[in-house]
Design an enzyme around this catalytic site. Structure first.
Site, short mmCIF file in Angstrom:
data_model
loop_
_atom_site.label_atom_id
_atom_site.label_comp_id
_atom_site.label_asym_id
_atom_site.label_seq_id
_atom_site.Cartn_x
_atom_site.Cartn_y
_atom_site.Cartn_z
N GLU A 197 0.83 -1.21 0.00
CA GLU A 197 0.00 0.00 0.00
C GLU A 197 0.86 1.26 0.00
OE1 GLU A 197 -0.48 -2.60 1.98
OE2 GLU A 197 -2.60 -3.21 1.78
N GLU B 35 -16.90 3.10 -10.49
CA GLU B 35 -17.16 2.11 -11.55
C GLU B 35 -17.98 1.01 -10.90
OE1 GLU B 35 -13.74 0.41 -13.89
OE2 GLU B 35 -14.88 -1.46 -13.72
#
Ligand SMILES: *[C@@H]1O[C@H](CO)[C@@H](O)[C@H](O)[C@H]1NC(C)=O
Ligand SMILES: *[C@@H]1O[C@H](CO)[C@@H](O)[C@H](O)[C@H]1NC(C)=O
Ligand SMILES: *[C@@H]1O[C@H](CO)[C@@H](O)[C@H](O)[C@H]1NC(C)=O
Ligand SMILES: *[C@@H]1O[C@H](CO)[C@@H](O)[C@H](O)[C@H]1NC(C)=O
Ligand SMILES: *[C@@H]1O[C@H](CO)[C@@H](O)[C@H](O)[C@H]1NC(C)=O
Ligand SMILES: *[C@@H]1O[C@H](CO)[C@@H](O)[C@H](O)[C@H]1NC(C)=O
Ligand SMILES: *[C@@H]1O[C@H](CO)[C@@H](O)[C@H](O)[C@H]1NC(C)=O
Ligand SMILES: *[C@@H]1O[C@H](CO)[C@@H](O)[C@H](O)[C@H]1NC(C)=O
Ligand SMILES: *[C@@H]1O[C@H](CO)[C@@H](O)[C@H](O)[C@H]1NC(C)=O
Ligand SMILES: *[C@@H]1O[C@H](CO)[C@@H](O)[C@H](O)[C@H]1NC(C)=O
Ligand SMILES: *[C@@H]1O[C@H](CO)[C@@H](O)[C@H](O)[C@H]1NC(C)=O
Ligand SMILES: *[C@@H]1O[C@H](CO)[C@@H](O)[C@H](O)[C@H]1NC(C)=O
Length: 527
Positions: A195, A311
Site C-alpha cells: 500500500e 465504476e
C-alpha cells in the site's frame, strides 16, 4: 384515467393479505435515517477507454444516439451525468504521437474478446471528448506502465487532455484503474509493492501530472480543479491492497482527492451459482454488497472526503447474457442505485463498454450485437425519475425497510417533504420460459402504505417500470415511454399500448395501496 379508490383494509384482509393489518408507515417529513442532500450527477457513467470512440464518436462523426440517451437523464434530473473514461484498458494504453487512428489494439482472444490487452492511442482519441455539449469528463491515465513508454504517455497526453477538456468539460482527474489487482491480474507488480509503495507511486505520478498541467493549463490549478477520484480499487476477488493502509501510506497527503473512489460488482459473470433471481433480483444480496463500502467509508470518515463508486455494474467480466442484459438486471440497477443513494454513497458511475452484456446501450452496430438501447438503461431512467431534479441540494432519500429479499421501497424528500416513493417487486417472472412452478398468470404484490391522517397527502400519481417479465430484453417502458433506437434514436417515444396515467386516492385514514406485478417497479409521485 379514473383514479382507483383504495380498497379498505377489511377487503384486503378478507382477500388474505396479511399486510392489511400492518400497513407500511410513511413519514411525511424527512426521517432521521434519510441521506444527506444528494450531490449533483448521482447517476453517472463510466465508459471503458477502449470503447470511448464507439460511444462518443469523433468530431467528423459524433455519436448522437449516446448523446440523446445521456441528455434524457440530464433533462429529468436537472444535471448531466459525469462521464469517467477508464476501466482496465486505461492501464493497457500507450500513446503514439504518429498514429492516425484514435486507438489500435491487440487482443488476447483466449482470455477475452471484449477488449484488447495492448493498446496504442493517437492524438485523435481526444476528439471524442468534444462531441457532446455540456458534459464533463474524467480521463483515466495509465498508472501501470512504469517504464519510459509510460512516462512519455503521461508527458504527451496531459497537454492533449488539457486542450480537449478546456472550460467546463473537465470534471476530475484519475490515474490507475484497480491497482489493488495489479499483483494478481497478470503479474503487473512485484510482491513487495504494498500500500505504501502504491501511495508513493501515485503521489509521484500525480505530482508529475501537476507539473505538466502547470505548463499546459495552469487555470485548472488556479480554479481548484486539480482534484482526483482515487484510489479506484476493485475491492473484489484478488484484491491485494487495503484502502485504509493506502491512506495511512500517505495517499491523501497532497490534499488533492475530491472523492474516495471504489468500484463495485455484485458478483462475476462466470461465478458458479450466480442467477438472476438469487444474485441480482435479491435486495439482501445488494445490501450485503453495498454494506462493505459503508463499513469502509465509516473507517475513512476521519478524512472528510466523500465516498463514491466510480465504476460499478451487476457482474464483473462485462456481464452475462440472460442475466445482466435482462429486465431483471434493470430492476436490480434501480435497487442498487437507490440503496447506495439512501445509505451515503455519494455518486455511482455505471460502467459501459461496446458489446458488454450489462451495458445500458450498444453505441454502434457490431457483428453480434445490435446498436440500440438495452434493458439496463430503463433502470437508469427510473432512478433519474425517482431522484428528480437534484441540482438544488434539497433532495434526500430514505430506505424503507420491508425486511424482504424481493420487495423494496424508498422515500424521497424534497425541501423536507415526502415527494416520491420508489417500489420494486423483485420476484422473478419469466415470460419466455415456463420451466418450473411458475403461476399461469403473473402474480401481483399489494403494497399498503399509511401516512398520518393530517399529512395532507390526498392523491398519488403512478409511473411504472414495466416489461413482459424479468427475462425480457426488449419491449421495456418507463411510464409508457420507450427510448429505443429504432423509434427516435433514443429520444422518448410514447407507446400507445401501455397503461399510464394511473392515480391513487388516499383514504381518510391515510391508507393507500398499489399492486405491483412480479418483476416490475413503480414511482409514486405525491401530490
Ligand atoms: C472518426 O469516426 C469515423 C466513423 O467511425 C471513422 O471512419 C474515422 O476514421 C474517425 N476519424 C479518426 C481520426 O479516427
Ligand atoms: C493465451 O494464449 C497465449 C499465447 O497466445 C498463452 O501464452 C497464454 O498462456 C494463453 N492463456 C490462457 C489463459 O489460455
Ligand atoms: C500489435 O501487434 C503488432 C504485431 O505484432 C505490433 O506491431 C504492434 O505494435 C502491436 N500493437 C500494440 C498496441 O501492442
Ligand atoms: C517504477 O519506476 C520508478 C522510477 O523508475 C521506480 O523507482 C520504481 O521502483 C518502479 N516501481 C516498480 C514497482 O517497479
Ligand atoms: C439473497 O441473498 C442473500 C445474501 O447473499 C442470500 O443469503 C439469500 O439466500 C438470497 N435469497 C435468495 C432467494 O436467493
Ligand atoms: C459472433 O458470434 C459467432 C457465433 O457465436 C462467433 O463465431 C463470432 O466469432 C462472433 N463474432 C464476433 C465479432 O464476436
Ligand atoms: C449545491 O451545493 C454545491 C456544493 O456544496 C454548491 O457548489 C452549489 O452552489 C449548491 N447549489 C445550490 C443551488 O445551492
Ligand atoms: C427509516 O425510517 C423510516 C421512518 O421512521 C422507517 O419507515 C424505515 O424503515 C427506516 N429505514 C430503515 C432501513 O430502517
Ligand atoms: C426462469 O428462467 C430461468 C432461465 O431460463 C430459469 O432458470 C428459471 O428457473 C425460470 N424460473 C421459473 C420460475 O420458471
Ligand atoms: C406454466 O406452468 C404451470 C405449471 O405447470 C401451468 O399451470 C401454467 O399454465 C403454465 N403457464 C404458461 C404461460 O404456459
Ligand atoms: C394484478 O393487479 C392488476 C391491477 O390491479 C389486476 O388487473 C390483475 O388482475 C391482478 N392480477 C392478479 C393475478 O391478481
Ligand atoms: C406495444 O406495441 C409495440 C409496437 O407495436 C410492440 O412492439 C410491443 O410489444 C407492444 N407492447 C405490449 C406490452 O403489448
Amino acid at each position: 384515467m379514473k383514479p382507483t379508490r383504495f380498497l379498505n383494509s377489511l377487503t384486503l384482509l378478507l382477500a388474505g393479505n396479511a399486510r392489511a393489518l400492518n400497513p407500511i408507515p410513511l413519514s411525511p417529513q424527512t426521517p432521521h435515517n434519510a441521506s444527506d442532500a444528494l450531490l449533483r450527477s448521482f447517476v453517472s457513467f463510466s465508459i471503458e477507454l477502449w470503447s470511448f470512440p464507439d460511444f462518443a464518436g469523433n468530431l467528423s462523426a459524433p455519436n448522437t444516439f449516446s448523446y440523446d440517451l445521456l441528455r434524457n437523464i440530464g433533462e429529468i434530473r436537472g444535471d448531466n451525468p459525469i462521464i469517467r473514461i477508464g476501466g482496465n484498458t486505461m492501464d493497457f494504453t500507450i500513446f503514439d504521437p504518429n498514429q492516425r487512428e484514435a486507438l489500435k489494439g491487440n487482443y488476447t482472444l483466449n482470455i477475452t474478446r471484449d477488449y484488447p490487452f495492448s493498446i496504442s492511442m493517437g492524438p485523435s482519441f481526444f476528439e471524442s471528448y468534444q462531441t457532446w455539449d455540456n458534459f464533463s469528463f474524467i480521463h483515466g491515465f495509465n498508472l501501470e506502465s512504469n517504464d519510459t513508454k509510460g512516462y512519455h504517455t503521461l508527458v504527451e497526453t496531459v497537454p492533449l487532455m488539457c486542450k480537449a477538456l478546456k472550460g467546463n468539460r473537465l470534471a476530475y482527474w484519475q490515474i490507475g484503474n484497480e491497482p489493488d489487482l495489479f499483483k494478481t491480474f497478470f503479474d503487473r507488480r512485484p510482491a513487495w509493492w504494498d500500500e505504501e509503495q502504491f501511495a508513493r507511486e501515485w503521489l509521484s505520478k500525480t505530482r508529475l501530472i501537476k507539473e505538466l498541467v502547470r505548463n499546459s493549463c495552469p487555470e485548472v490549478i488556479e480554479n481548484g480543479k486539480y482534484m482526483f477520484y482515487a484510489p479506484a480499487f476493485a475491492a473484489g476477488p484478488g484484491n491485494t491492497l487495503n484502502i485504509s493502509k493506502a491512506f495511512d501510506g500517505g495517499l491523501a497527503e497532497d490534499d488533492n482527492i475530491a472523492f474516495i473512489d471504489m468500484h463495485n460488482y455484485i458478483s462475476g459473470s462466470t461465478v458458479p451459482g450466480v442467477t438472476l433471481a438469487n444474485t441480482l433480483m435479491n435486495h439482501t444480496s445488494t445490501v450485503h454488497s453495498v454494506n462493505k463500502h459503508l463499513n469502509q467509508s465509516a473507517h475513512l470518515s476521519y478524512l472528510g472526503i466523500p465516498y463514491i463508486l466510480g465504476e460499478a455494474n451487476s457482474l464483473y467480466g462485462q456481464g452475462a447474457s440472460g442475466l445482466s442484459n435482462s429486465f431483471g438486471a434493470a430492476l436490480w440497477g434501480v435497487d442498487f442505485n437507490l440503496y447506495c443513494a439512501a445509505t451515503g454513497i455519494r455518486r455511482v458511475h455505471m460502467h459501459q463498454g461496446t458489446n458488454y452484456r450489462y451495458a445500458s446501450w450498444q453505441p454502434v452496430q457490431r457483428a453480434n450485437v445490435t446498436k440500440g438501447t438495452k434493458a439496463p438503461y430503463y433502470g437508469n431512467i427510473a432512478v433519474a425519475n425517482v431522484l428528480g431534479d437534484i441540482s438544488r441540494n434539497n433532495t434526500r432519500i430514505s430506505n424503507i425497510d420491508l425486511a424482504s429479499d424481493h420487495e423494496t421501497a424508498y422515500a424521497v424528500y424534497v425541501d423536507g417533504k415526502l415527494a416520491r416513493i420508489a417500489l420494486l417487486q423483485l420476484s422473478q417472472y419469466n415470460y419466455t420460459s415456463n420451466t418450473t412452478n411458475q403461476p399461469a398468470t403473473r402474480p401481483n404484490s399489494t403494497f399498503i402504505f399509511q401516512v398520518p391522517q393530517d399529512s395532507g397527502v390526498k392523491k398519488i400519481f403512478v409511473q411504472r417500470l414495466m416489461a413482459n417479465g424479468s427475462d425480457a430484453i426488449s419491449g421495456i417502458t418507463f411510464d409508457g415511454y420507450s427510448y429505443n433506437y429504432e423509434l427516435d434514436e433514443g429520444k422518448p417515444v410514447l407507446q400507445n399500448n401501455i397503461t399510464r396515467g394511473e392515480s391513487i386516492l388516499v383514504g381518510e385514514d391515510g391508507l393507500f395501496d398499489i399492486d405491483l406485478p412480479w418483476s416490475s417497479g413503480a414511482v409514486l409521485h405525491i401530490n
